[in-house]
Design a protein around this motif. Structure first.
Motif, PDB file in Angstrom:
ATOM      1  N   TYR A 179     -19.436   1.132   2.480  1.00 28.24           N
ATOM      2  CA  TYR A 179     -18.545   1.362   3.617  1.00 28.24           C
ATOM      3  C   TYR A 179     -17.218   0.632   3.413  1.00 28.24           C
ATOM      4  O   TYR A 179     -16.136   1.198   3.608  1.00 28.24           O
ATOM      5  CB  TYR A 179     -19.193   0.906   4.923  1.00 28.24           C
ATOM      6  CG  TYR A 179     -18.270   1.114   6.101  1.00 28.24           C
ATOM      7  CD1 TYR A 179     -18.130   2.369   6.667  1.00 28.24           C
ATOM      8  CD2 TYR A 179     -17.492   0.077   6.603  1.00 28.24           C
ATOM      9  CE1 TYR A 179     -17.254   2.592   7.706  1.00 28.24           C
ATOM     10  CE2 TYR A 179     -16.612   0.288   7.640  1.00 28.24           C
ATOM     11  CZ  TYR A 179     -16.496   1.542   8.193  1.00 28.24           C
ATOM     12  OH  TYR A 179     -15.617   1.756   9.213  1.00 28.24           O
ATOM     13  N   ARG A 203       0.794  -1.225   0.000  1.00 29.14           N
ATOM     14  CA  ARG A 203       0.000   0.000   0.000  1.00 29.14           C
ATOM     15  C   ARG A 203       0.823   1.270   0.000  1.00 29.14           C
ATOM     16  O   ARG A 203       0.374   2.293  -0.494  1.00 29.14           O
ATOM     17  CB  ARG A 203      -0.905  -0.009   1.218  1.00 29.14           C
ATOM     18  CG  ARG A 203      -2.086  -0.920   0.999  1.00 29.14           C
ATOM     19  CD  ARG A 203      -3.031  -0.669   2.101  1.00 29.14           C
ATOM     20  NE  ARG A 203      -4.373  -1.009   1.786  1.00 29.14           N
ATOM     21  CZ  ARG A 203      -5.018  -2.014   2.336  1.00 29.14           C
ATOM     22  NH1 ARG A 203      -4.399  -2.800   3.172  1.00 29.14           N
ATOM     23  NH2 ARG A 203      -6.274  -2.238   2.049  1.00 29.14           N
ATOM     24  N   ALA A 204       2.007   1.245   0.588  1.00 31.71           N
ATOM     25  CA  ALA A 204       2.726   2.512   0.766  1.00 31.71           C
ATOM     26  C   ALA A 204       3.896   2.672  -0.195  1.00 31.71           C
ATOM     27  O   ALA A 204       4.470   3.745  -0.281  1.00 31.71           O
ATOM     28  CB  ALA A 204       3.215   2.636   2.205  1.00 31.71           C
ATOM     29  N   GLY A 239      -9.555   4.193   1.525  1.00 29.02           N
ATOM     30  CA  GLY A 239      -9.021   5.189   2.449  1.00 29.02           C
ATOM     31  C   GLY A 239      -7.850   4.682   3.264  1.00 29.02           C
ATOM     32  O   GLY A 239      -6.968   5.444   3.654  1.00 29.02           O
ATOM     33  N   TRP A 240      -7.802   3.377   3.491  1.00 32.13           N
ATOM     34  CA  TRP A 240      -6.778   2.844   4.375  1.00 32.13           C
ATOM     35  C   TRP A 240      -5.384   2.976   3.781  1.00 32.13           C
ATOM     36  O   TRP A 240      -4.410   3.259   4.476  1.00 32.13           O
ATOM     37  CB  TRP A 240      -7.091   1.389   4.717  1.00 32.13           C
ATOM     38  CG  TRP A 240      -6.137   0.805   5.696  1.00 32.13           C
ATOM     39  CD1 TRP A 240      -5.254  -0.200   5.478  1.00 32.13           C
ATOM     40  CD2 TRP A 240      -5.960   1.220   7.057  1.00 32.13           C
ATOM     41  NE1 TRP A 240      -4.537  -0.447   6.616  1.00 32.13           N
ATOM     42  CE2 TRP A 240      -4.939   0.408   7.594  1.00 32.13           C
ATOM     43  CE3 TRP A 240      -6.549   2.184   7.858  1.00 32.13           C
ATOM     44  CZ2 TRP A 240      -4.503   0.540   8.910  1.00 32.13           C
ATOM     45  CZ3 TRP A 240      -6.113   2.322   9.161  1.00 32.13           C
ATOM     46  CH2 TRP A 240      -5.107   1.504   9.671  1.00 32.13           C
ATOM     47  N   GLN A 267     -10.830   6.630   9.907  1.00 31.77           N
ATOM     48  CA  GLN A 267     -11.705   5.973   8.938  1.00 31.77           C
ATOM     49  C   GLN A 267     -13.155   6.340   9.236  1.00 31.77           C
ATOM     50  O   GLN A 267     -13.509   6.647  10.373  1.00 31.77           O
ATOM     51  CB  GLN A 267     -11.531   4.449   9.016  1.00 31.77           C
ATOM     52  CG  GLN A 267     -10.152   3.970   8.626  1.00 31.77           C
ATOM     53  CD  GLN A 267      -9.772   4.402   7.236  1.00 31.77           C
ATOM     54  OE1 GLN A 267     -10.479   4.153   6.282  1.00 31.77           O
ATOM     55  NE2 GLN A 267      -8.646   5.106   7.127  1.00 31.77           N
ATOM     56  N   SER A 298     -15.051   2.371   0.885  1.00 32.57           N
ATOM     57  CA  SER A 298     -14.391   3.603   1.323  1.00 32.57           C
ATOM     58  C   SER A 298     -13.242   3.298   2.284  1.00 32.57           C
ATOM     59  O   SER A 298     -12.204   3.948   2.251  1.00 32.57           O
ATOM     60  CB  SER A 298     -15.411   4.563   1.949  1.00 32.57           C
ATOM     61  OG  SER A 298     -15.757   4.148   3.238  1.00 32.57           O
ATOM     62  N   VAL A 299     -13.415   2.285   3.136  1.00 32.53           N
ATOM     63  CA  VAL A 299     -12.333   1.932   4.054  1.00 32.53           C
ATOM     64  C   VAL A 299     -11.169   1.321   3.276  1.00 32.53           C
ATOM     65  O   VAL A 299     -10.008   1.636   3.511  1.00 32.53           O
ATOM     66  CB  VAL A 299     -12.834   0.949   5.136  1.00 32.53           C
ATOM     67  CG1 VAL A 299     -11.664   0.315   5.865  1.00 32.53           C
ATOM     68  CG2 VAL A 299     -13.724   1.685   6.125  1.00 32.53           C
ATOM     69  N   SER A 300     -11.498   0.465   2.329  1.00 35.77           N
ATOM     70  CA  SER A 300     -10.445  -0.211   1.567  1.00 35.77           C
ATOM     71  C   SER A 300      -9.587   0.803   0.819  1.00 35.77           C
ATOM     72  O   SER A 300      -8.362   0.685   0.768  1.00 35.77           O
ATOM     73  CB  SER A 300     -11.094  -1.194   0.588  1.00 35.77           C
ATOM     74  OG  SER A 300     -10.109  -1.798  -0.219  1.00 35.77           O
ATOM     75  N   TRP A 350       4.669   3.685  15.432  1.00 34.14           N
ATOM     76  CA  TRP A 350       3.846   3.140  14.369  1.00 34.14           C
ATOM     77  C   TRP A 350       2.526   2.582  14.901  1.00 34.14           C
ATOM     78  O   TRP A 350       1.472   2.726  14.271  1.00 34.14           O
ATOM     79  CB  TRP A 350       4.625   2.064  13.616  1.00 34.14           C
ATOM     80  CG  TRP A 350       3.873   1.526  12.442  1.00 34.14           C
ATOM     81  CD1 TRP A 350       3.418   0.263  12.264  1.00 34.14           C
ATOM     82  CD2 TRP A 350       3.480   2.259  11.271  1.00 34.14           C
ATOM     83  NE1 TRP A 350       2.767   0.153  11.072  1.00 34.14           N
ATOM     84  CE2 TRP A 350       2.791   1.363  10.445  1.00 34.14           C
ATOM     85  CE3 TRP A 350       3.645   3.573  10.866  1.00 34.14           C
ATOM     86  CZ2 TRP A 350       2.262   1.749   9.218  1.00 34.14           C
ATOM     87  CZ3 TRP A 350       3.111   3.962   9.654  1.00 34.14           C
ATOM     88  CH2 TRP A 350       2.430   3.053   8.837  1.00 34.14           C
ATOM     89  N   ALA A 395      -4.821   6.261  12.419  1.00 38.14           N
ATOM     90  CA  ALA A 395      -5.325   6.060  11.059  1.00 38.14           C
ATOM     91  C   ALA A 395      -6.671   5.356  11.097  1.00 38.14           C
ATOM     92  O   ALA A 395      -7.584   5.667  10.331  1.00 38.14           O
ATOM     93  CB  ALA A 395      -4.323   5.242  10.244  1.00 38.14           C
ATOM     94  N   ALA A 452      -4.356   6.417   4.386  1.00 39.50           N
ATOM     95  CA  ALA A 452      -4.097   6.620   5.811  1.00 39.50           C
ATOM     96  C   ALA A 452      -2.735   6.050   6.192  1.00 39.50           C
ATOM     97  O   ALA A 452      -1.991   6.642   6.974  1.00 39.50           O
ATOM     98  CB  ALA A 452      -5.206   5.961   6.636  1.00 39.50           C
ATOM     99  N   LEU A 453      -2.387   4.899   5.604  1.00 35.87           N
ATOM    100  CA  LEU A 453      -1.082   4.298   5.898  1.00 35.87           C
ATOM    101  C   LEU A 453       0.042   5.195   5.398  1.00 35.87           C
ATOM    102  O   LEU A 453       1.054   5.386   6.073  1.00 35.87           O
ATOM    103  CB  LEU A 453      -0.967   2.925   5.243  1.00 35.87           C
ATOM    104  CG  LEU A 453      -1.604   1.747   5.972  1.00 35.87           C
ATOM    105  CD1 LEU A 453      -1.281   0.464   5.232  1.00 35.87           C
ATOM    106  CD2 LEU A 453      -1.130   1.656   7.406  1.00 35.87           C
ATOM    107  N   LYS A 454      -0.151   5.736   4.193  1.00 32.40           N
ATOM    108  CA  LYS A 454       0.891   6.619   3.653  1.00 32.40           C
ATOM    109  C   LYS A 454       1.058   7.856   4.542  1.00 32.40           C
ATOM    110  O   LYS A 454       2.176   8.296   4.816  1.00 32.40           O
ATOM    111  CB  LYS A 454       0.538   7.038   2.223  1.00 32.40           C
ATOM    112  CG  LYS A 454       0.776   5.926   1.220  1.00 32.40           C
ATOM    113  CD  LYS A 454       0.526   6.400  -0.204  1.00 32.40           C
ATOM    114  CE  LYS A 454       0.540   5.205  -1.140  1.00 32.40           C
ATOM    115  NZ  LYS A 454       0.198   5.564  -2.519  1.00 32.40           N
ATOM    116  N   ARG A 494     -27.058  -4.951   4.204  1.00 29.73           N
ATOM    117  CA  ARG A 494     -26.236  -6.024   4.749  1.00 29.73           C
ATOM    118  C   ARG A 494     -27.076  -7.152   5.320  1.00 29.73           C
ATOM    119  O   ARG A 494     -26.710  -8.300   5.264  1.00 29.73           O
ATOM    120  CB  ARG A 494     -25.311  -5.474   5.835  1.00 29.73           C
ATOM    121  CG  ARG A 494     -24.283  -4.540   5.246  1.00 29.73           C
ATOM    122  CD  ARG A 494     -23.244  -4.154   6.270  1.00 29.73           C
ATOM    123  NE  ARG A 494     -22.434  -3.056   5.740  1.00 29.73           N
ATOM    124  CZ  ARG A 494     -22.395  -1.845   6.272  1.00 29.73           C
ATOM    125  NH1 ARG A 494     -23.082  -1.562   7.370  1.00 29.73           N
ATOM    126  NH2 ARG A 494     -21.649  -0.923   5.734  1.00 29.73           N
TER     127      ARG A 494
END
Lengths: 248, 248
Positions: B213, A156-157, B220-221, A232, B216-218, A221, A228, B224-226, A242
């Motif tokens: 939801y 991801r980063a 956004g995360w 969210q 957006s989390v997938s 971290w 982080a 957020a990690l970056k 759902r």
């Protein structure tokens, strides 16, 4: 890991033969002919195998033959990878075919990266079978050994435009995630940051357990992750999609 | 996962027999006697085995015997765990000892958690050998199946005081880390949030691939990690402790 500005290598130093037989060994080897080539090798797997491969490669530096040229003589990184891969397969074959214990326990996986004057930086992942794959735009970094814990943050980063310093932070966070979860990976960590077209060894060194920077990142971290998570959007249970029959 | 206010269960629904034989099956089963007990079972491993275990347990509900009481009759969560563990071992034994294919491919691991009136909430991890361990203060959550990718965020961000909503966000982030890295785990995810001393099924439902939801989390995360990484202190190469001979 390939970056636009160079390559970053990092390895841990934990080796084990069972959990009660843990030692520290350097798993990074660098060959250099300043101004002409720099080749870095990282190893994971059976220590006897990887040490034999390195010794074998070193021997050839002293007495290169036509059949097996030395790492400092091969004309391209591709041929360097083939040389290392052949050596790895030979070492494994030699041990695996002796006696009853002909299993996969002698296996090892290697990462080989570097640059030879006139060519680009290249990074290879070499399998115990002697074949290998190369890092490219889609897969700009390789991991070997216990890869899973540290992988999500890399996926991801990672950004090819990262500086060496940013990449070091990312790699330390990734390694720290693994260290926190798995006894077979441990500090200190060895690193080598090779600068593109530098053709000389770049920043190298060892991050010890008590390294103040590592300590602060390791502790910071966890808090950063919690922050982080708090940033969210909030989950709500009232989404009818759902479960129309949610009894809660 | 144990929280002070209850228990949160989440399971994916991906099952595979090789990468070209992927299906969706519910891996969560809930038994309830409202006001008296709620027991939730999550499974990982061979689908035939886990389905046989659930069917066997269901059969006993209809015709309980003295030797094998039913899940709705056992007086404690410990005995519920023992009953499920015995059933699991019997099912594995039955298949593993027939024919040539007596290998570990029939194995399965189960998570069993719940509460029976008069007792506390308890959570067990049941091994294919029929023994089990219980979650406690040191290990307040269990994972089965492909656990490694999603573990670092759980280890670092878990807090027993979390609300159900916070726990759902954490679990979705953890599952998402695994989904991004491994084909054997996939959406939709089933969840059950059991409220402490509620003794009835709590919020249950299924998070689909297109759940807004989760989307957006997938997404956004990763950002957020970056951000979290950027907030870490900057690495510098000028620390003499790491390598007095740094040539960089």
């Amino acid at each position: 890991m390939m970056l636009e500005g160079g390559m970053v290598f990092m390895s841990d130093t934990r080796t084990n033969a069972g959990l009660d037989n843990i030692s520290t060994f350097k798993k990074m080897t660098i060959w250099e002919n300043p101004g002409e080539r720099v080749i870095t090798l990282l190893s994971a797997g059976n220590l006897a195998t990887t040490q034999a491969v390195v010794s074998e490669l070193d021997e050839r530096l002293k007495a290169p033959s036509e059949r097996s040229p030395s790492l400092l003589a091969v004309p391209s990184m591709f041929q360097a990878a083939r040389l290392v891969a052949d050596t790895l397969r030979e070492v494994i074959d030699r041990h695996a075919n002796v006696g009853q214990r002909a299993d996969s326990a002698f296996n090892a996986t290697l990462l080989l990266g570097g640059q030879i004057a006139g060519g680009p930086m290249r990074l290879f992942l070499i399998y115990p079978e002697g074949n290998f794959i190369e890092a490219g735009g889609d897969t700009p970094f390789f991991q070997t050994g216990e890869i899973k814990y540290g992988r999500p943050i890399l996926v991801r980063a990672y950004d090819p435009k990262m500086t060496f310093a940013e990449a070091m932070t990312l790699l330390l966070v990734s390694f720290d995630s693994t260290v926190k979860a798995n006894l077979t990976v441990g500090l200190p960590f060895d690193y080598h940051c090779y600068e593109k077209d530098g053709l000389k060894i770049g920043h190298t060194g060892r991050v010890q357990q008590d390294d103040p920077y590592f300590q602060s990142v390791s502790q910071g971290w966890g808090n950063a992750l919690k922050d982080a998570l708090e940033q969210q959007p909030k989950w709500t249970f009232d989404d009818a999609q759902r479960n129309p029959e949610d009894k809660g």
